[in-house]
Design a protein around this motif. Structure first.
Motif, PDB file in Angstrom:
ATOM      1  N   ASP A 170      45.060   2.049 -20.554  1.00 36.23           N
ATOM      2  CA  ASP A 170      44.541   2.735 -19.377  1.00 36.23           C
ATOM      3  C   ASP A 170      45.416   3.923 -18.991  1.00 36.23           C
ATOM      4  OD1 ASP A 170      42.277   1.215 -19.069  1.00 36.23           O
ATOM      5  OD2 ASP A 170      43.012   0.021 -17.398  1.00 36.23           O
ATOM      6  N   PHE A 171      46.730   3.775 -19.091  1.00 35.60           N
ATOM      7  CA  PHE A 171      47.627   4.848 -18.661  1.00 35.60           C
ATOM      8  C   PHE A 171      47.601   6.061 -19.591  1.00 35.60           C
ATOM      9  CE2 PHE A 171      50.477   1.542 -16.451  1.00 35.60           C
ATOM     10  CZ  PHE A 171      49.779   1.684 -15.268  1.00 35.60           C
ATOM     11  N   VAL A 172      47.457   5.829 -20.876  1.00 37.88           N
ATOM     12  CA  VAL A 172      47.600   6.943 -21.829  1.00 37.88           C
ATOM     13  C   VAL A 172      46.261   7.559 -22.220  1.00 37.88           C
ATOM     14  CG1 VAL A 172      49.762   6.011 -22.731  1.00 37.88           C
ATOM     15  CG2 VAL A 172      47.604   5.432 -23.875  1.00 37.88           C
ATOM     16  N   LEU A 199      55.556   2.352 -16.507  1.00 36.43           N
ATOM     17  CA  LEU A 199      54.707   3.338 -15.851  1.00 36.43           C
ATOM     18  C   LEU A 199      55.306   4.733 -15.971  1.00 36.43           C
ATOM     19  CD1 LEU A 199      52.321   4.213 -14.136  1.00 36.43           C
ATOM     20  CD2 LEU A 199      53.616   3.552 -12.095  1.00 36.43           C
ATOM     21  N   GLU A 200      56.598   4.853 -15.773  1.00 36.20           N
ATOM     22  CA  GLU A 200      57.226   6.173 -15.873  1.00 36.20           C
ATOM     23  C   GLU A 200      57.093   6.734 -17.288  1.00 36.20           C
ATOM     24  OE1 GLU A 200      58.293   8.135 -13.441  1.00 36.20           O
ATOM     25  OE2 GLU A 200      57.473   6.535 -12.187  1.00 36.20           O
ATOM     26  N   ASP A 201      57.220   5.898 -18.287  1.00 37.33           N
ATOM     27  CA  ASP A 201      57.089   6.361 -19.673  1.00 37.33           C
ATOM     28  C   ASP A 201      55.666   6.794 -19.993  1.00 37.33           C
ATOM     29  OD1 ASP A 201      58.050   6.545 -22.570  1.00 37.33           O
ATOM     30  OD2 ASP A 201      56.405   5.101 -22.740  1.00 37.33           O
ATOM     31  N   CYS A 202      54.693   6.121 -19.384  1.00 37.24           N
ATOM     32  CA  CYS A 202      53.290   6.377 -19.719  1.00 37.24           C
ATOM     33  C   CYS A 202      52.627   7.415 -18.818  1.00 37.24           C
ATOM     34  CB  CYS A 202      52.489   5.075 -19.641  1.00 37.24           C
ATOM     35  SG  CYS A 202      52.903   3.870 -20.910  1.00 37.24           S
ATOM     36  N   ARG A 203      53.316   7.862 -17.785  1.00 37.21           N
ATOM     37  CA  ARG A 203      52.708   8.781 -16.823  1.00 37.21           C
ATOM     38  C   ARG A 203      52.283  10.083 -17.513  1.00 37.21           C
ATOM     39  NH1 ARG A 203      53.217   8.457 -11.516  1.00 37.21           N
ATOM     40  NH2 ARG A 203      55.127   7.221 -11.642  1.00 37.21           N
ATOM     41  N   THR A 208      50.796   7.571 -28.302  1.00 37.61           N
ATOM     42  CA  THR A 208      51.532   7.533 -29.563  1.00 37.61           C
ATOM     43  C   THR A 208      51.438   6.138 -30.174  1.00 37.61           C
ATOM     44  OG1 THR A 208      53.578   6.853 -28.488  1.00 37.61           O
ATOM     45  CG2 THR A 208      53.158   9.239 -28.667  1.00 37.61           C
ATOM     46  N   PRO A 209      51.707   6.023 -31.490  1.00 41.31           N
ATOM     47  CA  PRO A 209      51.715   4.684 -32.097  1.00 41.31           C
ATOM     48  C   PRO A 209      52.698   3.743 -31.414  1.00 41.31           C
ATOM     49  CG  PRO A 209      51.674   6.372 -33.803  1.00 41.31           C
ATOM     50  CD  PRO A 209      51.873   7.093 -32.500  1.00 41.31           C
ATOM     51  N   GLU A 210      53.831   4.274 -30.975  1.00 42.32           N
ATOM     52  CA  GLU A 210      54.826   3.420 -30.326  1.00 42.32           C
ATOM     53  C   GLU A 210      54.288   2.870 -29.006  1.00 42.32           C
ATOM     54  OE1 GLU A 210      55.388   6.456 -31.507  1.00 42.32           O
ATOM     55  OE2 GLU A 210      56.608   5.936 -33.267  1.00 42.32           O
ATOM     56  N   ARG A 211      53.612   3.715 -28.236  1.00 39.61           N
ATOM     57  CA  ARG A 211      53.070   3.250 -26.960  1.00 39.61           C
ATOM     58  C   ARG A 211      51.921   2.264 -27.178  1.00 39.61           C
ATOM     59  NH1 ARG A 211      53.952   8.842 -25.277  1.00 39.61           N
ATOM     60  NH2 ARG A 211      55.799   8.861 -23.927  1.00 39.61           N
ATOM     61  N   MET A 212      51.115   2.500 -28.175  1.00 38.24           N
ATOM     62  CA  MET A 212      50.012   1.576 -28.424  1.00 38.24           C
ATOM     63  C   MET A 212      50.538   0.225 -28.903  1.00 38.24           C
ATOM     64  SD  MET A 212      47.715   3.405 -27.283  1.00 38.24           S
ATOM     65  CE  MET A 212      46.336   2.289 -27.520  1.00 38.24           C
ATOM     66  N   ARG A 213      51.608   0.243 -29.685  1.00 34.74           N
ATOM     67  CA  ARG A 213      52.221  -1.028 -30.090  1.00 34.74           C
ATOM     68  C   ARG A 213      52.786  -1.748 -28.873  1.00 34.74           C
ATOM     69  NH1 ARG A 213      56.021   0.751 -33.236  1.00 34.74           N
ATOM     70  NH2 ARG A 213      57.680   0.601 -31.674  1.00 34.74           N
TER      71      ARG A 213
END
Length: 340
Positions: free
Chosen positions: A211-213, A244-248, A253-258
């Motif tokens: 949802d965030f990305v 949340l701060e990282d995804c704002r 990215t593959p790292e965030r989806m993992r």
């Protein structure tokens, strides 16, 4: 924090945990540990708290317990002591008369907005639901709530959300149907209503990072889900704030989806997805008990507890995703939070 300030904070996007209820073995309010929980969330860096909601247990409103106002008051007192501005959101339940009485209590204790549950109006028409929401919004700013049917919500179509988004005092919507089609219904309705002042928050515990990305583009308009109002964030909260701060406004990215998969797997254990969420509140209590913030996992309903195998699932995700927990942070400060 005045009215315009809290609205701007909401629109920026906040990590808002849903506040649990600390009980003694006799199932009475444990004020010391209730305050400690609030202190934990504030120290973890949250932007606000939601109190008197599902995670706090709706039964606090029952006369035999009489805990709705005391729990609101305790959280408000601790938030008042914070050196940072915090958005205070309280749960609103029941038919219109009850919701208006609860709105008055929220105002009395300095809450900025009410999270409007429609669970008690399961058989109302859309016209009746809109009339209900309009009445409550005249008393206090409203955060809409799309709750999945498996835990007491109902299917609400695009047409409902389009009308809901026209209510002037709606300030945000918590989108929690655990369904991508229904999530899109809400976002499209808000865009079509031209309400760029309504903040979009995720309650989709199975898709928090997604949802965030995701940039949601409808026609020529793009909206982002800017924050989370989540029971899941009542545990491992320091890491949730960092997430949340990282995804704002970030890319997928593959790292965030993992990471999103890891968060969802953790949520499945905490919320007891394997058993239709029957152990969701007890699962959160168990994580907090293991950290020493709660003494036990007692709920107001004596029949609520962990499902068979749920404790082992919590063991598994704790081992697998050590980078998601904040056990060290809690251990360092727990005694301080529990004092006085």
């Amino acid at each position: 924090m005045d009215d315009s300030d809290f609205r701007s904070h909401l629109r920026r996007g906040l990590a808002i945990p849903a506040h649990p209820l600390a009980l003694t073995a006799e199932r009475r309010l444990d004020e010391r540990r209730q305050r400690a929980l609030t202190r934990y969330y504030i120290a973890a860096g949250v932007g606000g708290l939601a109190v008197g909601v599902h995670t706090t247990q709706f039964a606090i409103r029952e006369p035999r317990f009489g805990l709705f106002e005391p729990v609101l008051a305790l959280a408000a007192e601790e938030m008042q002591r914070s050196t940072r501005p915090l958005v205070r959101i309280g749960g609103l339940c029941g038919p219109t008369s009850q919701a208006l009485n609860e709105a008055a209590l929220l105002r009395k204790h300095g809450y900025h907005a009410g999270l409007l549950s429609l669970g008690a109006l399961r058989h109302a028409t859309d016209d009746e639901l809109i009339a209900h929401a309009r009445s409550v919004a005249e008393a206090i700013p409203v955060v809409g709530f799309y709750l999945q049917p498996s835990v007491g919500g109902r299917i609400l179509p695009y047409s409902f959300w389009r009308r809901f988004a026209e209510i002037p005092n709606v300030v945000a919507i918590k989108i929690a149907p655990f369904n991508r089609y229904q999530t899109l219904d809400v976002i499209r309705a808000v865009i079509d209503a031209g309400r760029d002042d309504i903040a979009l928050y995720t309650g989709n515990d199975d898709a928090i990072v997604t949802d965030f990305v995701t940039p949601f583009r409808i026609g020529n308009t793009e909206r982002r889900i800017v924050g989370g109002l989540l029971g899941h964030w009542s545990v491992w909260t320091r890491r949730a704030v960092e997430l949340l701060e990282d995804c704002r406004n970030a890319n997928a990215t593959p790292e965030r989806m993992r990471l999103g998969v890891e968060v969802t797997d953790s949520n499945a254990a905490f919320f007891d997805a394997a058993n239709s969420f029957r152990g969701c509140i007890a699962g959160l209590h168990e994580v907090l008990r293991r950290q020493g913030l709660l003494e036990g996992i007692w709920c107001l309903d004596e029949n609520e507890g962990l499902s068979p195998g749920q404790s082992a699932e919590i063991d598994r995700v704790t081992r697998a995703y050590a980078h998601l927990n904040d056990d060290a942070f809690v251990a360092e400060h727990r005694d301080e939070w529990l004092r006085g």
